[in-house]
Design an enzyme around this catalytic site. Structure first.
Site, PDB file in Angstrom:
ATOM      1  N   GLU A  65      10.168  14.549  16.294  1.00  0.00           N
ATOM      2  CA  GLU A  65      10.527  14.577  14.889  1.00  0.00           C
ATOM      3  C   GLU A  65       9.715  15.681  14.209  1.00  0.00           C
ATOM      4  O   GLU A  65       8.486  15.655  14.220  1.00  0.00           O
ATOM      5  CB  GLU A  65      10.187  13.210  14.280  1.00  0.00           C
ATOM      6  CG  GLU A  65      10.772  12.984  12.937  1.00  0.00           C
ATOM      7  CD  GLU A  65      10.532  11.552  12.443  1.00  0.00           C
ATOM      8  OE1 GLU A  65       9.512  10.956  12.829  1.00  0.00           O
ATOM      9  OE2 GLU A  65      11.363  11.043  11.674  1.00  0.00           O
ATOM     10  N   CYS A 122      13.373  10.246   7.595  1.00  0.00           N
ATOM     11  CA  CYS A 122      13.335   9.716   8.963  1.00  0.00           C
ATOM     12  C   CYS A 122      14.721   9.742   9.611  1.00  0.00           C
ATOM     13  O   CYS A 122      14.847   9.895  10.818  1.00  0.00           O
ATOM     14  CB  CYS A 122      12.755   8.311   8.992  1.00  0.00           C
ATOM     15  SG  CYS A 122      13.474   7.224   7.763  1.00  0.00           S
ATOM     16  N   LYS A 138       0.835  -1.211   0.000  1.00  0.00           N
ATOM     17  CA  LYS A 138       0.000   0.000   0.000  1.00  0.00           C
ATOM     18  C   LYS A 138       0.864   1.253   0.000  1.00  0.00           C
ATOM     19  O   LYS A 138       1.611   1.494   0.932  1.00  0.00           O
ATOM     20  CB  LYS A 138      -0.908   0.043   1.233  1.00  0.00           C
ATOM     21  CG  LYS A 138      -1.925   1.181   1.149  1.00  0.00           C
ATOM     22  CD  LYS A 138      -2.551   1.561   2.466  1.00  0.00           C
ATOM     23  CE  LYS A 138      -1.777   2.614   3.213  1.00  0.00           C
ATOM     24  NZ  LYS A 138      -1.858   3.972   2.626  1.00  0.00           N
ATOM     25  N   GLY A 163       3.594   2.511  14.085  1.00  0.00           N
ATOM     26  CA  GLY A 163       4.379   1.290  14.251  1.00  0.00           C
ATOM     27  C   GLY A 163       4.019   0.573  15.540  1.00  0.00           C
ATOM     28  O   GLY A 163       3.886  -0.657  15.575  1.00  0.00           O
ATOM     29  N   GLU A 195      10.269   0.257  10.271  1.00  0.00           N
ATOM     30  CA  GLU A 195      11.229   1.360  10.077  1.00  0.00           C
ATOM     31  C   GLU A 195      10.490   2.622  10.470  1.00  0.00           C
ATOM     32  O   GLU A 195       9.622   3.099   9.740  1.00  0.00           O
ATOM     33  CB  GLU A 195      11.672   1.442   8.607  1.00  0.00           C
ATOM     34  CG  GLU A 195      12.469   0.259   8.132  1.00  0.00           C
ATOM     35  CD  GLU A 195      13.872   0.205   8.728  1.00  0.00           C
ATOM     36  OE1 GLU A 195      14.310   1.195   9.352  1.00  0.00           O
ATOM     37  OE2 GLU A 195      14.518  -0.834   8.560  1.00  0.00           O
ATOM     38  N   GLY A 237       7.075   4.145   8.530  1.00  0.00           N
ATOM     39  CA  GLY A 237       6.214   5.281   8.839  1.00  0.00           C
ATOM     40  C   GLY A 237       6.466   5.772  10.244  1.00  0.00           C
ATOM     41  O   GLY A 237       7.559   5.609  10.785  1.00  0.00           O
ATOM     42  N   SER A 238       5.437   6.330  10.852  1.00  0.00           N
ATOM     43  CA  SER A 238       5.614   6.967  12.159  1.00  0.00           C
ATOM     44  C   SER A 238       5.736   5.933  13.270  1.00  0.00           C
ATOM     45  O   SER A 238       5.219   4.819  13.168  1.00  0.00           O
ATOM     46  CB  SER A 238       4.439   7.894  12.449  1.00  0.00           C
ATOM     47  OG  SER A 238       3.298   7.134  12.776  1.00  0.00           O
ATOM     48  N   THR A 239       6.424   6.319  14.329  1.00  0.00           N
ATOM     49  CA  THR A 239       6.560   5.440  15.487  1.00  0.00           C
ATOM     50  C   THR A 239       5.201   5.143  16.105  1.00  0.00           C
ATOM     51  O   THR A 239       4.936   4.016  16.526  1.00  0.00           O
ATOM     52  CB  THR A 239       7.525   6.080  16.508  1.00  0.00           C
ATOM     53  OG1 THR A 239       8.835   6.105  15.925  1.00  0.00           O
ATOM     54  CG2 THR A 239       7.587   5.288  17.800  1.00  0.00           C
TER      55      THR A 239
END
Lengths: 294, 488
Positions: free
Chosen positions: B392, B295, B187, B244, B261, B239-241
């Site tokens: 971030e 990132c 996706k 995740g 990641e 993507g974002s923590t």
């Protein structure tokens, strides 16, 4: 006729043998169902203290040379050999196994330690690489320990299982907090005595006895624990711990089935607690014209 | 002197938009066919101009079932039966296909993502091709990876990629998955689905068996359905923590293999003995490459006190020359921010830094009057407790902190739940290597920054995720590498 000096089992944390701050114990029975000993029922606070101790142990252990770590792990094998008769006795009494079975488990545990003693200075050669990048850089990737690992020890092989989960973790340079099998705390704490006399720096291995379901979640959610080994956690507890680990993006090792600790170990356990660090260094004059440079 | 005023009057050098061959409508790619999806259409925006670019048909749950079933059939049918050498040939073909259509992909990526054409042309697209080429060669050599003589593929991989490197991330997720013998349902991000759908054309032209790669455009809900779908054997997310963590939590107990990641807050550490002009180039690259939407960006600059003032002067001078503007202009250094939502987030976090007492500097470069742009910004005098030092920002905003000793630099650099990247600038080799050894991050750049290569593992420590991409370690993510013997 004199009275036997029976042993009071404690925790093994930070190289010392404290009681629980909670003052609680639980009864351990022998294979025949008779009273064997009282073991410490570790609390959540004990688990947090163990993490603090492990972080200190990690600082010393991760800086030790791989050669030295190998020698220390081999030394654990030596000390275990020296106390083999005591462990054989413990296994016979606690598990109701016969002498030969107990002796085989102790011998296998000694061999397991010797096996891992030889891994410390070979991990980098096997799992690292010099990277042939398409630019004037020297780039290499090498394994590093991930940090503090919380381990739920398996239930079925009190000594061999315990050694088989601790050894790969510390071989990579990590420190660990181990929740011993609830039914076999005596073997675990006695193994702590082996560690305490084996030049393993304080805090590298910490052994908690008690209920996995009580202290496991604290360790799985702890922000200063980097990884989790779910070998001894089953059913709902396994899923619960794995879910808690997500809060801090911990590495989680969950073997697919019931590990066969009598088989030669693979490398999955070792690798599960290693990071791969990639370092780039310019070779010659750095080009600022290529690729993403400004 | 702070900002030398230089009159850089370049004539515009725009790349032709026509090269991108943008279509009005793009379709999901499922089971070897481009099909109308059952989901609501989405409009993808050209962030360089703030205008609608194309319409993309998205998938619904039924389409997702179809895609995953197709991937399963392809896995069990032709794909897992092929020899590694044959699998590799398909990947080589795709690598060649990307190279053939490189300029088209570069322009399309600039239009859809907002990054400057010089980056898509010189970095994103060639590196994407290189990932297929690199991994192609592994397909028949998996036994040499170090994970046993015959590591096995996992099955169907569900992959979710972000908007900051749409084509490159597609390549570095799809290529290793296929090389290892898996099939893929991937996706793309909601705001950048176009380049991967052109990659689908390249894949189709390479005659890859239907169902081996399936592309399912949609928003976050499609991503959630994909990673939680019971037909998936492996999940790979970039993507974002925050997301995740949700994925790791929802996959708990499923036994499914997962690699993440996630975010970062990279420290770029400059010692007093560094070659300052080179360091300035590296700092600029570290935070302004892809407008800081990286990132592993070097978003925290740690400068040793004796050179802090001098370095900041040179850095501001250099940053002042960066040209912000039309992503399709070949002179553009800093392009557009990917979306208005991201623009808002950057603006808010930057303002938080100013409110908390950081000293703000902004380039005087004029911004285009439409589209989503942020002026290159430097926030000096920051402290470790400020949001701009911890969170971030994901934009062209650099936070500057000073230090005196190497130990202090290490303590500050490692004082983060993230651990993706770090840079070290010093002319003393032993110090560079010592710092590299003690920095808690997955990638360390000594006297350079933002270097990537398919042959070099990339990935993070701690809350930057687990698993690697690139090199032998990256392939482990797509193979069954648990070699422990089990009873029954």
């Amino acid at each position: 006729m004199s009275l036997t000096v029976s042993k009071t089992y404690k925790l093994y944390v930070g190289g010392a043998f404290p009681r629980s701050e909670s003052g609680r114990t639980y009864q351990v029975d022998d294979a025949g169902g008779s009273f064997m000993a009282n073991a410490v029922l570790a609390s959540r606070k004990d688990a947090r203290d163990a993490v603090v101790a492990a972080r200190k142990g990690f600082a010393a252990w991760s800086k030790a040379t791989p050669y030295n770590r190998g020698q220390v792990i081999y030394r654990i094998a030596e000390m275990l050999q020296g106390r083999a008769a005591e462990f054989v006795e413990l296994l016979i009494v606690g598990r109701g196994v016969d002498h030969d079975t107990a002796r085989a488990e102790v011998d296998a545990a000694i061999d397991r330690l010797v096996h891992y003693a030889g891994w410390t200075d070979k991990l980098t050669a096997v799992f690292g690489s010099a990277n042939p990048v398409s630019a004037p850089y020297f780039s290499y990737s090498a394994p590093e320990p991930t940090g503090v690992v919380a381990v739920v020890a398996p239930v079925d092989a009190p000594l061999l299982g315990l050694v088989s989960v601790i050894a790969p973790v510390i071989t990579g340079g990590n420190a660990c907090v181990v929740i011993a099998a609830e039914q076999d705390p005596c073997v675990a704490v006695t193994f702590g005595e082996v560690l305490a006399t084996s030049d393993v720096p304080a805090g590298v291995v910490n052994i908690l006895t008690g209920h996995g379901a009580e202290i496991g979640p604290t360790l799985a959610a702890h922000a200063d624990v980097n990884a989790l080994d779910l070998t001894g956690a089953e059913g709902e507890l396994r899923t619960e711990l794995e879910r808690s680990a997500a809060g801090t993006v911990k590495r989680v090792y969950r073997p697919k089935g019931r590990p066969d600790f009598t088989a030669t170990p693979g490398t999955a356990r070792l690798r599960a607690f290693l990071e791969i660090k990639t370092v780039w260094h310019p070779t010659g004059s750095p080009s600022l014209a290529a690729g993403s440079s400004y | 002197m702070t900002n030398s005023v230089v009159d850089w009057e370049y004539a515009p050098a725009p790349e032709s938009e026509a090269v991108a061959r943008v279509k009005e409508r793009y379709l999901p790619y499922i089971d070897g066919k481009f099909i109308e999806g059952g989901g609501d259409d989405l409009i993808t925006v050209n962030p360089g101009r703030g205008e609608d670019l194309a319409t993309v048909s998205t998938v619904d749950d039924a389409d997702l079932d179809t895609a995953i079933a197709a991937a399963r059939r392809a896995y069990e049918g032709p794909w897992s039966k092929l020899s590694g050498a044959e699998r590799g040939k398909y990947l080589f073909r795709i690598a060649r296909g990307i190279a053939e259509r490189a300029r088209e992909l570069a322009v399309l990526e600039s239009l859809d993502n907002g990054k400057p054409i010089k980056e898509t042309r010189d970095f994103d697209v060639p590196t994407a091709a290189q990932h297929f080429f690199y991994h192609a060669g592994w397909a028949d050599k998996l036994g040499y990876l170090g994970y046993g003589p015959n590591p096995k593929s996992l099955g169907v991989a569900g992959q979710v990629i972000p908007w900051n490197f749409p084509l490159l991330m597609a390549a570095w997720k799809i290529a290793p998955a296929l090389a290892a013998g898996n099939t893929v349902v991937i996706k793309p991000a909601e705001t950048t689905p176009l380049s991967i759908l052109v990659l689908a054309e390249i894949i189709a032209d390479a005659d890859l068996p239907p169902g081996v790669v399936n592309i399912v455009p949609g928003a976050g809900d499609v991503g959630a359905s994909l990673v939680n779908h019971p037909g998936i054997d492996k999940v790979a997310f970039t993507g974002s923590t925050a997301v995740g963590k949700q994925i790791q939590q929802s996959l708990a107990g499923t036994g499914r293999k997962l690699t993440l990641e996630l975010g970062g807050k990279g420290a770029n550490i400059v010692f007093a003995d560094a070659a300052l002009d080179q360091a300035v180039e590296g700092i600029v690259n570290g935070i302004f490459f892809n407008a800081g939407q990286v990132c592993c960006a070097g978003s925290r600059l740690l400068v040793q006190e004796p050179v802090a003032e001098e370095l900041l002067l040179r850095l501001k001078d250099r940053a002042e020359t960066l040209r912000v503007g039309d992503p399709l202009d070949k002179n553009t250094d800093v392009g557009a921010i990917n979306s208005s939502a991201q623009l808002t987030k950057i603006t808010e976090l930057t303002q938080a830094g100013v409110d908390e007492g950081a000293e703000v500097w902004r380039s005087s470069c004029p911004l285009p009057d439409r589209g989503f742009y942020v002026t290159p910004t430097i926030l000096a005098n920051a402290s470790a407790t400020m949001r701009i030092a911890r969170e971030e920002i994901f934009g062209p905003v650099l936070t500057v902190i000073t230090f005196r000793t190497p130990d202090e630099a290490l303590a500050k650099a490692n004082n983060s739940p993230y651990g993706l990247s770090a840079g070290v600038w010093t002319e003393k080799g032993s110090r560079a290597m010592a710092m590299a050894a003690r920095l808690q991050a997955g990638v360390i750049w000594d006297n350079t920054f933002n270097r990537f290569d398919p042959a070099a593992a990339f990935g993070g420590y701690q809350e930057s995720g687990f698993g690697r991409e690139g090199g032998p370690a990256g392939l482990a993510a797509y193979l069954d590498t648990d070699d422990e013997a089990v009873l029954g």
